[in-house]
Structures are given as C-alpha cells and as structure tokens.
Design an enzyme around this catalytic site. Structure first.
Site, PDB file in Angstrom:
ATOM      1  N   TRP A 156      58.942  89.776  92.347  1.00  0.00           N
ATOM      2  CA  TRP A 156      60.287  89.171  92.348  1.00  0.00           C
ATOM      3  C   TRP A 156      60.808  88.984  93.757  1.00  0.00           C
ATOM      4  O   TRP A 156      61.510  88.014  94.046  1.00  0.00           O
ATOM      5  CB  TRP A 156      61.253  90.004  91.497  1.00  0.00           C
ATOM      6  CG  TRP A 156      60.800  90.026  90.077  1.00  0.00           C
ATOM      7  CD1 TRP A 156      60.291  91.085  89.392  1.00  0.00           C
ATOM      8  CD2 TRP A 156      60.743  88.906  89.177  1.00  0.00           C
ATOM      9  NE1 TRP A 156      59.924  90.701  88.130  1.00  0.00           N
ATOM     10  CE2 TRP A 156      60.193  89.379  87.969  1.00  0.00           C
ATOM     11  CE3 TRP A 156      61.096  87.567  89.274  1.00  0.00           C
ATOM     12  CZ2 TRP A 156      59.992  88.554  86.867  1.00  0.00           C
ATOM     13  CZ3 TRP A 156      60.898  86.737  88.183  1.00  0.00           C
ATOM     14  CH2 TRP A 156      60.357  87.229  86.994  1.00  0.00           C
ATOM     15  N   ASP A 208      68.537  92.905  95.642  1.00  0.00           N
ATOM     16  CA  ASP A 208      68.326  92.622  94.226  1.00  0.00           C
ATOM     17  C   ASP A 208      68.136  93.970  93.529  1.00  0.00           C
ATOM     18  O   ASP A 208      67.140  94.658  93.743  1.00  0.00           O
ATOM     19  CB  ASP A 208      67.072  91.744  94.065  1.00  0.00           C
ATOM     20  CG  ASP A 208      66.719  91.491  92.600  1.00  0.00           C
ATOM     21  OD1 ASP A 208      67.411  92.020  91.708  1.00  0.00           O
ATOM     22  OD2 ASP A 208      65.739  90.758  92.349  1.00  0.00           O
ATOM     23  N   LYS A 238      68.629  94.566  81.898  1.00  0.00           N
ATOM     24  CA  LYS A 238      67.950  95.871  81.938  1.00  0.00           C
ATOM     25  C   LYS A 238      69.001  96.976  81.745  1.00  0.00           C
ATOM     26  O   LYS A 238      69.223  97.404  80.631  1.00  0.00           O
ATOM     27  CB  LYS A 238      67.150  96.021  83.223  1.00  0.00           C
ATOM     28  CG  LYS A 238      66.049  94.934  83.296  1.00  0.00           C
ATOM     29  CD  LYS A 238      65.746  94.574  84.702  1.00  0.00           C
ATOM     30  CE  LYS A 238      65.044  93.250  84.884  1.00  0.00           C
ATOM     31  NZ  LYS A 238      63.789  93.060  84.204  1.00  0.00           N
TER      32      LYS A 238
HETATM   33  N1  PMP Z   1      64.643  90.469  89.971  1.00  0.00           N
HETATM   34  C1  PMP Z   1      64.021  91.495  89.387  1.00  0.00           C
HETATM   35  C2  PMP Z   1      63.880  92.787  90.147  1.00  0.00           C
HETATM   36  C3  PMP Z   1      63.511  91.371  88.095  1.00  0.00           C
HETATM   37  O1  PMP Z   1      62.889  92.397  87.517  1.00  0.00           O
HETATM   38  C4  PMP Z   1      63.665  90.144  87.409  1.00  0.00           C
HETATM   39  C5  PMP Z   1      63.183  89.905  85.991  1.00  0.00           C
HETATM   40  N2  PMP Z   1      62.533  90.871  85.371  1.00  0.00           N
HETATM   41  C6  PMP Z   1      64.314  89.082  88.066  1.00  0.00           C
HETATM   42  C7  PMP Z   1      64.797  89.292  89.340  1.00  0.00           C
HETATM   43  C8  PMP Z   1      64.461  87.741  87.404  1.00  0.00           C
HETATM   44  O2  PMP Z   1      65.478  87.756  86.463  1.00  0.00           O
HETATM   45  P1  PMP Z   1      65.740  86.515  85.507  1.00  0.00           P
HETATM   46  O3  PMP Z   1      64.605  86.429  84.542  1.00  0.00           O
HETATM   47  O4  PMP Z   1      67.057  86.837  84.879  1.00  0.00           O
HETATM   48  O5  PMP Z   1      65.806  85.293  86.366  1.00  0.00           O
END
Ligand code: PMP
Length: 355
Positions: free
Chosen positions: A102, A170, A194
């Site tokens: 990510w 993030d 989450k």
């Molecule tokens: N950042 C992290 C640390 C994640 O774990 C995730 C998705 N699991 C995201 C961003 C992306 O989130 P989204 O699917 O809502 O775009």
C-alpha cells in the site's frame, strides 16, 4: 447459517454491539423517525452525528482545534490521490517510505503530481521487513508519507523518529489499536473498513498549517480546504458509513485505548509465540520488533500442512485466513473487534496440524 469466525483483512470483523445498533438504525433511526438510509446529510440528526464523531476523534487522538477532522469518500486510495493533489506541486518533491504494497501504491499515485523521492524501501526483500528509517530527511520536502502498518506483509512501525518535515501517515490498518502520539503527524488518515467501520469512508485528520498549503486549484470534492470549510459535506455525504464509524468510536471510547492495546498485545503474542515454537508453520516476519499486532502473516512448512490447516479452518467455520493474493500463505487479521477466543481457536487448530 451460523456466523463465521472472521479473520478478514478488511472489510473485517465489527463488534456485535455496533452491528446491532447499525441494523436497528437501518430500520428506524429513533431521533429522526426514519431509516438512517433516508435522512438528509443536511438534517440536524446527521449534523449531530458529524459533530459527535469529530469530537470523539479529537478526544481519542488527544488533538486540539489546530487539526481539522474530515470524513471523506473513496476509502484509502482516494487519500493516495488527494494528498499529492493538495500538497505536492509540480515544482516540489515529496518523500515516501516504501514499506509495503500500500505504501508503494500511495507512492505510485503521487508520481502523477510532482517529484517523488523514495527515502527508504524494503522492496528488494519483498517487504518481509521494514526498511531502515532514513538517517536524515531533507527539510525542503513538501511532506514525508509513511504507512504505519503494512496490512499485506504484516510489519508495523512501533515508533517513528521525530522530524521537522511534515509527516503524513496512512493508519488504515492500525488506527486506534494502541496509544500513540498523533500530534507528531501533520496529517493521518485511515480507510474505515478495519478498526473504524464500513468500506468507502475515510477519516482524514489534518493540521491547519498543512491545510493552509495549496499545490494547485482543485474542484471542491478533491480539495481538503473546501471539505473542511463545508464540514465534509461538499456533496451528499455517506450518512450510513459515517454513522457506523461513530458507533465504532463510541465502542472504542467505552472500551478504552489502554484495554484495547492490552488485548491486541495478548492476541498477537499468543499467535506469534505459537508460530515461533511450531514445526508446522513459520512466521513471515522474522524481526520480532517489526511484527504487526494487527496482521499476523505465516506460511505452512509443507503443501500437505497448508491443505490440512485450510481444511480444519473450513470445518471450524473460519473465514478470511488466506494471505493476500500477491503473497500467498496465511494471514490472521486480528483487529480491535476480533475476540481472543477466535485467536485461541486458531492456535488450537495450528496445534492439530503439527506441534
Ligand atoms: N492503506 C492500507 C494500509 C490498506 O491496508 C488498504 C486496504 N487494505 C488501503 C490503504 C486501501 O484502502 P481502500 O481499499 O479503501 O482504497
């Protein structure tokens, strides 16, 4: 059908109390005499939901009026876009810490808007460890972006060195999982699915000094400044999603961050101790100080053991235990709402596959 035991990485397990309240509100949100799905985003009832949720975020994070609290659409990836759109001009550079899937995706999105410096990476080790934190961070960077918990590889920064460059974190997969100094960040954000509710919503908390910067003119939907000015309702807000996040925040406050952290440590310790002593399984992250308390990744030591464990999980009504499709193996996501009993069952089944 019986409710499954949920180890999904997100959307993930929500507390039964939250599911109960949310489903009641779908039938009738008492304060409004309508379903929560039917109330206006400009109604006094929703404005109350917004203000209580923002107050709770401030209280739980220990932050004051110098931060704006925003509820935004588009989950985590929309923040990957909005951050460089708002804070990285074509003439500037931003630093990214490349600690996982990510983090790398956030970095890739930012390359469309300005210059990116990769300050540290562990890509060459397939993100099975954290990269070395940079010994010096260039002061002229617009910001430094990091991912506090790497959901797919199962590593987590347990502390972040102080720096004068604005830090943007993030926290999608570890917000409100432990005590931490939120004030060291110029901005932190989390996709809600989450520890914070339903998919599609993101929480973004931004210091006013950073918010004051504008890299380019943007339509209001994509501008943090406009979202702050309009109280997160530039368009029809995700009323239900934000309500579920409010229920989560109330649940977190009632339980207390200290108790949540204690339980999270207990669940993670049980799993890692089992893995470290197992002949049937191997933990994916070797460096103990870098292991995630939220996503415990591991592999079986043979295809037979993998098959046997999967079959046992299925027999025992367990779901979401497979690793991310990009890495394989197993991943037990043990967010705040996952009870210790679920982890105890998993550990018992691991024992059945082999001591
Ligand atoms: N950042 C992290 C640390 C994640 O774990 C995730 C998705 N699991 C995201 C961003 C992306 O989130 P989204 O699917 O809502 O775009």
């Amino acid at each position: 059908m019986q409710r499954k035991i949920n180890f999904n990485a997100g959307p993930s397990e929500l507390p039964p109390e939250v599911l109960h309240e949310a489903s009641k509100a779908v039938k009738k949100y008492e304060k409004a005499g309508l379903s929560i799905l039917e109330i206006s985003h400009r109604s006094p009832e929703f404005l109350d939901i917004l203000s209580e949720s923002k107050l709770l975020v401030r209280e739980l994070c220990g932050i004051g009026a110098d931060y704006e609290v925003l509820w935004l659409h588009g989950g985590g990836r929309m923040q990957f876009c909005m951050i460089p759109m708002n804070f990285l001009s074509e003439k500037d550079s931003a630093g990214y810490i490349d600690s996982g899937h990510w983090a790398a995706e956030a970095l890739e999105y930012a390359t469309h808007y300005g210059d990116i410096q990769v300050l540290a990476t562990s890509k060459e080790d397939k993100y099975s460890r954290l990269p070395h934190w940079p010994s010096a961070i260039p002061k002229q960077l617009a910001y430094v972006h990091l991912t506090t918990n790497n959901t797919i590889s199962g590593t987590q920064w347990h502390s972040i060195p102080k720096t004068k460059t604005p830090l943007i974190a993030d926290m999608s997969s570890d917000i409100f999982s432990r005590k931490q100094d939120y004030k060291q960040y110029a901005m932190f954000y989390a996709a809600a699915q989450k520890n914070l509710g339903a998919a599609g919503v993101a929480l973004a908390v931004i210091h006013k000094d950073l918010l004051g910067r504008t890299a380019r003119e943007l339509p209001p939907m994509l501008s943090y400044k406009a979202q702050a000015k309009e109280n997160s309702i530039v368009n029809t807000a995700n009323v239900f999603g934000i309500y579920v996040s409010l229920l989560m925040l109330r649940w977190i406050k009632a339980k207390g961050i200290d108790a949540i952290e204690r339980e999270n440590n207990q669940k993670a310790k049980l799993l890692y101790d089992t893995l470290d002593n197992s002949k049937a399984f191997t933990p994916s992250v070797k460096e103990k100080s870098q292991r995630s308390l939220m996503n415990v990744c591991f592999t079986a030591n043979s295809p037979e053991k993998e098959k046997a464990f999967l079959a046992l999980c299925e027999e025992n009504n367990i779901t979401g235990i497979k690793g991310h499709r990009s890495v394989g193996g197993f991943r037990a996501s043990i967010y705040n709402a996952v009870p210790l009993e679920s982890v105890e069952l998993l550990v018992k089944l691991m024992g059945e596959v082999g001591a």
